[in-house]
Every structure is written in structure tokens, then in C-alpha cells.
Enzyme design. Structure first.
Site, PDB file in Angstrom:
ATOM      1  N   HIS A 192       0.794  -1.232   0.000  1.00 23.81           N
ATOM      2  CA  HIS A 192       0.000   0.000   0.000  1.00 23.81           C
ATOM      3  C   HIS A 192       0.824   1.278   0.000  1.00 23.81           C
ATOM      4  CE1 HIS A 192       1.008   0.004   4.271  1.00 23.81           C
ATOM      5  NE2 HIS A 192       0.636   1.271   4.313  1.00 23.81           N
TER       6      HIS A 192
HETATM    7  C1  UD1 Z   1      -1.963   5.973   5.667  1.00 27.09           C
HETATM    8  C2  UD1 Z   1      -0.638   6.523   6.189  1.00 27.09           C
HETATM    9  C3  UD1 Z   1       0.422   5.437   6.083  1.00 27.09           C
HETATM   10  C4  UD1 Z   1      -0.010   4.161   6.776  1.00 27.09           C
HETATM   11  C5  UD1 Z   1      -1.378   3.730   6.262  1.00 27.09           C
HETATM   12  C6  UD1 Z   1      -1.867   2.571   7.071  1.00 27.09           C
HETATM   13  C7  UD1 Z   1      -0.135   8.916   5.859  1.00 27.09           C
HETATM   14  C8  UD1 Z   1       0.636   9.879   5.057  1.00 27.09           C
HETATM   15  N1  UD1 Z   1      -0.184   7.659   5.379  1.00 27.09           N
HETATM   16  O1  UD1 Z   1      -1.784   5.677   4.287  1.00 27.09           O
HETATM   17  O2  UD1 Z   1       1.611   5.899   6.718  1.00 27.09           O
HETATM   18  O3  UD1 Z   1       0.924   3.169   6.493  1.00 27.09           O
HETATM   19  O4  UD1 Z   1      -2.303   4.806   6.407  1.00 27.09           O
HETATM   20  O5  UD1 Z   1      -2.774   1.785   6.377  1.00 27.09           O
HETATM   21  O6  UD1 Z   1      -0.693   9.276   6.869  1.00 27.09           O
HETATM   22  N2  UD1 Z   1      -9.390   4.813   1.880  1.00 27.09           N
HETATM   23  C9  UD1 Z   1     -10.594   4.168   2.000  1.00 27.09           C
HETATM   24  N3  UD1 Z   1     -11.067   3.917   3.250  1.00 27.09           N
HETATM   25  C10 UD1 Z   1     -10.438   4.295   4.368  1.00 27.09           C
HETATM   26  C11 UD1 Z   1      -9.210   4.959   4.234  1.00 27.09           C
HETATM   27  C12 UD1 Z   1      -8.702   5.206   2.981  1.00 27.09           C
HETATM   28  O7  UD1 Z   1     -11.202   3.796   1.025  1.00 27.09           O
HETATM   29  O8  UD1 Z   1     -10.942   4.044   5.471  1.00 27.09           O
HETATM   30  C13 UD1 Z   1      -8.810   5.040   0.539  1.00 27.09           C
HETATM   31  C14 UD1 Z   1      -9.101   6.405  -0.050  1.00 27.09           C
HETATM   32  O9  UD1 Z   1      -9.303   6.251  -1.403  1.00 27.09           O
HETATM   33  C15 UD1 Z   1      -7.800   7.168   0.177  1.00 27.09           C
HETATM   34  C16 UD1 Z   1      -6.740   6.066   0.121  1.00 27.09           C
HETATM   35  O10 UD1 Z   1      -7.377   4.911   0.628  1.00 27.09           O
HETATM   36  O11 UD1 Z   1      -7.588   8.152  -0.782  1.00 27.09           O
HETATM   37  C17 UD1 Z   1      -5.504   6.376   0.943  1.00 27.09           C
HETATM   38  O12 UD1 Z   1      -5.828   6.699   2.306  1.00 27.09           O
HETATM   39  P1  UD1 Z   1      -4.859   7.659   3.188  1.00 27.09           P
HETATM   40  O13 UD1 Z   1      -5.309   7.661   4.591  1.00 27.09           O
HETATM   41  O14 UD1 Z   1      -4.696   8.963   2.520  1.00 27.09           O
HETATM   42  O15 UD1 Z   1      -3.450   6.987   3.084  1.00 27.09           O
HETATM   43  P2  UD1 Z   1      -3.020   5.484   3.317  1.00 27.09           P
HETATM   44  O16 UD1 Z   1      -2.449   4.962   2.045  1.00 27.09           O
HETATM   45  O17 UD1 Z   1      -4.120   4.738   3.956  1.00 27.09           O
HETATM   46  N1  UDP Z   2      -3.621  -5.523   9.193  1.00 24.18           N
HETATM   47  C1  UDP Z   2      -4.906  -6.000   9.438  1.00 24.18           C
HETATM   48  N2  UDP Z   2      -5.643  -6.439   8.371  1.00 24.18           N
HETATM   49  C2  UDP Z   2      -5.183  -6.423   7.094  1.00 24.18           C
HETATM   50  C3  UDP Z   2      -3.873  -5.930   6.863  1.00 24.18           C
HETATM   51  C4  UDP Z   2      -3.127  -5.475   7.923  1.00 24.18           C
HETATM   52  O1  UDP Z   2      -5.350  -6.047  10.586  1.00 24.18           O
HETATM   53  O2  UDP Z   2      -5.910  -6.839   6.194  1.00 24.18           O
HETATM   54  C5  UDP Z   2      -2.812  -5.032  10.326  1.00 24.18           C
HETATM   55  C6  UDP Z   2      -1.439  -5.672  10.457  1.00 24.18           C
HETATM   56  O3  UDP Z   2      -1.502  -6.876  11.185  1.00 24.18           O
HETATM   57  C7  UDP Z   2      -0.630  -4.604  11.167  1.00 24.18           C
HETATM   58  C8  UDP Z   2      -1.273  -3.306  10.666  1.00 24.18           C
HETATM   59  O4  UDP Z   2      -2.531  -3.663  10.109  1.00 24.18           O
HETATM   60  O5  UDP Z   2      -0.805  -4.659  12.581  1.00 24.18           O
HETATM   61  C9  UDP Z   2      -0.386  -2.707   9.621  1.00 24.18           C
HETATM   62  O6  UDP Z   2      -1.039  -1.655   9.006  1.00 24.18           O
HETATM   63  P1  UDP Z   2      -0.613  -1.066   7.601  1.00 24.18           P
HETATM   64  O7  UDP Z   2       0.213  -2.043   6.872  1.00 24.18           O
HETATM   65  O8  UDP Z   2      -1.849  -0.563   6.960  1.00 24.18           O
HETATM   66  O9  UDP Z   2       0.239   0.224   8.013  1.00 24.18           O
HETATM   67  P2  UDP Z   2       1.776   0.465   8.346  1.00 24.18           P
HETATM   68  O10 UDP Z   2       2.180  -0.441   9.433  1.00 24.18           O
HETATM   69  O11 UDP Z   2       2.540   0.267   7.068  1.00 24.18           O
HETATM   70  O12 UDP Z   2       1.802   1.901   8.738  1.00 24.18           O
END
Ligand code: UD1
Ligand code: UDP
Length: 361
Positions: free
Chosen positions: A204
Site C-alpha cells: 500500500h
Molecule cells: C496511511 C498513512 C500510512 C499508513 C497507512 C496505514 C499517511 C501519510 N499515510 O496511508 O503511513 O501506512 O495509512 O494503512 O498518513 N481509503 C478508503 N477507506 C479508508 C481509508 C482510505 O477507502 O478508510 C482510501 C481512499 O481512497 C484514500 C486512500 O485509501 O484516498 C488512501 O488513504 P490515506 O489515509 O490517505 O493513506 P493510506 O495509504 O491509507
Molecule cells: N492488518 C490488518 N488487516 C489487514 C492488513 C493489515 O489487521 O488486512 C494489520 C497488520 O496486522 C498490522 C497493521 O494492520 O498490525 C499494519 O497496518 P498497515 O500495513 O496498513 O500500516 P503500516 O504499518 O505500514 O503503517
């Protein structure tokens, strides 16, 4: 002492869960959820499964450009802090929610405790690297997971007395949740999978999925892996990646089985029984070291070098053949490492330190 907690995304909810459990009925605290993550399986499922109290405030900011998202959070969080007057604000990690929560607090001269301080990938293109570096600069309490992160902070000139090495609460979360997972869920049966007979994938990071050619290259590398071992890759697809795949009109190779993002119990079970994990996640590099499942990280840098040192993880970069090579190498290794992230008592340590520092019995 009154504590404000700011959180907003899946990993923050999971990693803060052991701390929230300890704070509950123990200290005066409130939770602000920024609403950065908001869909059922990226947000609400974790409060339900982990039996966490509902946040007092949900700002419902949602998905936006970085500046707009962080700016709106900042404005709303500041207003709440002015009313609530917390003595201390806790943030965890490196998301935009963390930056906004910490910045709102420090500008009001409220103390900031940053958990997971001192992580550095030294890749300035990552939004997370900017967030965590900025937040570490002004935090009053820097809770570093390892000695390595303590040294990073010291080398940056942070004060020795503000740094506390406590491990990472992800160990607490895994320990507390695994037992429940084994009683409550059976994802292997549900997906018709056998232990050690599938790979788990998560992907992601913006730098991996926001560019069509990069994403296509990575999917090709993953196809090579699935073909070589003739087993499926199970991929709970992050909404960011799902959106990009649709937008770029990319076909996911049939060997990669995409499923919805999973709850924590199901996902832990999926990880624990996998032959190997492929990921670009931060938290999953840590979890695989705890679960003793080999990990191949599809990135060129990591802010978790401890996992490379113990041999639970390897950095594969983004070249398809290199990804396959890394998988082969990792599968030949013994799983005899010890996690570098502590003993599962990080949350307890953080609370004790905060109480001591603030003269609370
Ligand atoms: C964010 C964090 C990243 C973290 C990740 C965990 C920042 C800069 N990034 O990235 O560090 O690793 O969360 O998963 O803060 N969306 C949905 N539903 C949701 C949330 C998001 O559909 O509940 C979709 C939207 O289209 C959105 C995209 O996901 O534009 C990205 O979401 P966003 O929170 O901006 O960044 P992440 O990639 O989730
Ligand atoms: N995770 C989860 N369900 C999923 C994928 C990830 O519960 O389908 C959990 C995973 O076990 C870990 C956390 O989400 O604890 C990691 O989140 P993510 O990879 O979105 O963010 P990051 O750690 O890169 O910020």
C-alpha cells in the site's frame, strides 16, 4: 493528569490498543479519532474486535490531499485541546494524524509523547519519514522501540533524558490478540487454505502503488513467486491500491487472490500460518519478526533495520527477479531469531514512565 490520544489509521488503533486498555479506568484520558481511516474494515472493525472504547471525538476528516487533510485535522484538534486542556498528548507512529495531533499540542505548549520515536528510513520521498522526523523534533517524551532508535535520536541531538527505550506495543498487541484469534476465528478454513501452503501479501505504500509501471512490475514479480512455488498469494487489498488498480486498469495476476482488508484476528492468523509474508508495510515487518514467519519487504529502504539484522526480514527492492530470489533465500533460513521489539510490556512501561515523570502515584 489528563491525557489526550490522537489516532486515525488502522495501525495506530492496533498499536495503541494495549495502551488504551491500561489507561481505561486508570487515568483521565480521552481519544480523538481524526477519521483518516473510516471504512468498516480499515477502522471500526478494530474498535469492535479489540473491544476498545469509542473515541470521544471523531473528526471525520476522511481522505484528502496531504496539506488539506493535515490542515483540517490541525484546526479541529486545536479547538478540542483548547476546551479539554490535556496535560499531555500521546501519538503513535508517522501518519498525517500523528503530525496534526502533535503539532496542535506543541503549539499550545501541551507536552507531546511520541511512541515509536527514532525510526528513520532516510528516504525523504516517503510522507511518513517527514512526519516522524518532524514530530521527533519537538516531542517531550520520545518512546523509542530499540537501542538503535535511541542512538538515532541521540545522534540527531535529542536530549538523553527525553528518550526511553520501551520496546514496541505491537508485541503486546500480538500477544493479547493471538490467543483470542485462535479461539474466535478460522480464516484458513474460510478461505480453504492449509498452513505453510500460501503466501500473504500487503502492498500500500504510495511509492509502490501510485505509479502504474511500478505497480505492474511488482505484480509481475509476485506472479513469478506464486508460479515458482505453485501456491497462491493471499492479498487483503488496501483501499489505496484497489483504487489505483481500477484507475490504471491493471489486471491482477490470477495467482494473487485479492480479498477485503481483514480484521486483526483474521489477519494475525493468516500471517502466523503463512509460508512467508511479502509486504511494504511497516507494522508487518515487525509482526513477522514476532510470529517467526519470514518476511520479504518490497522496498528499497526500511525504518526497521533491526529486522534485517536478526534475519527475519530482507529488503528486496522492486526488481521482479530480485523479489523471487529473496523469497527463495528466506525460505532456506532457520526461523530462530528473537524479535527485537521487546517482551510485550511496552504499554505498561510507557504508562509507568509517564506517571513517574509527572509525579503521579
Ligand atoms: C496511511 C498513512 C500510512 C499508513 C497507512 C496505514 C499517511 C501519510 N499515510 O496511508 O503511513 O501506512 O495509512 O494503512 O498518513 N481509503 C478508503 N477507506 C479508508 C481509508 C482510505 O477507502 O478508510 C482510501 C481512499 O481512497 C484514500 C486512500 O485509501 O484516498 C488512501 O488513504 P490515506 O489515509 O490517505 O493513506 P493510506 O495509504 O491509507
Ligand atoms: N492488518 C490488518 N488487516 C489487514 C492488513 C493489515 O489487521 O488486512 C494489520 C497488520 O496486522 C498490522 C497493521 O494492520 O498490525 C499494519 O497496518 P498497515 O500495513 O496498513 O500500516 P503500516 O504499518 O505500514 O503503517
Amino acid at each position: 493528569m489528563k491525557i489526550g490520544i490522537v489516532l486515525g489509521t488502522r495501525p495506530e488503533i492496533i498499536k495503541l490498543s494495549p495502551l488504551i486498555r491500561l489507561l481505561h479506568n486508570n487515568l483521565n484520558y480521552f481519544i480523538i479519532h481524526t477519521g483518516q481511516h473510516y471504512t468498516q474494515n480499515m477502522d471500526k472493525i478494530f474498535f469492535e474486535e479489540l473491544e476498545l472504547p469509542q473515541p470521544k471525538y471523531n473528526l471525520e476528516i476522511g481522505s484528502k490531499n496531504h496539506g488539506e487533510q493535515t490542515g483540517q485535522m490541525l484546526e479541529k484538534i486545536e479547538r478540542i485541546f483548547i476546551d479539554e486542556k490535556p496535560d499531555l498528548v500521546l501519538v503513535y507512529g508517522d501518519t498525517n494524524s500523528v503530525l496534526a495531533g502533535a503539532l496542535a499540542a506543541t503549539k499550545l505548549r501541551i507536552k507531546v509523547a511520541h511512541i515509536e520515536a527514532g525510526l528513520r528510513s532516510y528516504d525523504k520521498d516517503m510522507p511518513e519519514e517527514k512526519n516522524r522526523t518532524i514530530v521527533d523534533t519537538f516531542s517531550d517524551y520520545l518512546f523509542a522501540p530499540t537501542e538503535n532508535s535511541r542512538n538515532i535520536l541521540l545522534n540527531e541531538g535529542k536530549k538523553q533524558e527525553s528518550i526511553f527505550v520501551v520496546g514496541n506495543t505491537i508485541v503486546d498487541a500480538v500477544q493479547q490478540s493471538l490467543e483470542i484469534a485462535d479461539k474466535k476465528v478460522n480464516i484458513l478454513q474460510k478461505l480453504n487454505l492449509q498452513k505453510d501452503n500460501y503466501f500473504v501479501l500487503t502492498l500500500h505504500r504510495s511509492e509502490n502503488v501510485d505509479f502504474k509501471t511500478r505497480l505492474q512490475t511488482l505484480l509481475f514479480g509476485l506472479k513469478l513467486v506464486a508460479e515458482e512455488f505453485n501456491i497462491p498469494i493471499i492479498y487483503p487489498i488496501h483501499p489505496r491500491t484497489k483504487k489505483r488498480i481500477e484507475e490504471f486498469n491493471i489486471e491482477v495476476p490470477k495467482e494473487i487472490i485479492t480479498i477485503e482488508p481483514q480484521g486483526y484476528l483474521d489477519f494475525l492468523q493468516l500471517q502466523k500460518n503463512a509460508k512467508l509474508i511479502l509486504t511494504d508495510s511497516g507494522g508487518i515487518q515487525e509482526e513477522s519478526s514476532i510470529l517467526k514467519v519470514p518476511c520479504v519487504t518490497i522496498r528499497t529502504s526500511t525504518e526497521r533495520p533491526e529486522t534485517l539484522e536478526i534475519g527475519s526480514n530482507v529488503l528486496a527492492g522492486t526488481n521482479p527477479e530480485k523479489i523471487l530470489d529473496c523469497v527463495k533465500n528466506m525460505l532456506n533460513k532457520e526461523r530462530n531469531w528473537q524479535t527485537p521489539y521487546g517482551d510485550g510490556k511496552a504499554a505498561q512501561k510507557i504508562i509507568e514512565i509517564l506517571k513517574n515523570e509527572n509525579n503521579i502515584n
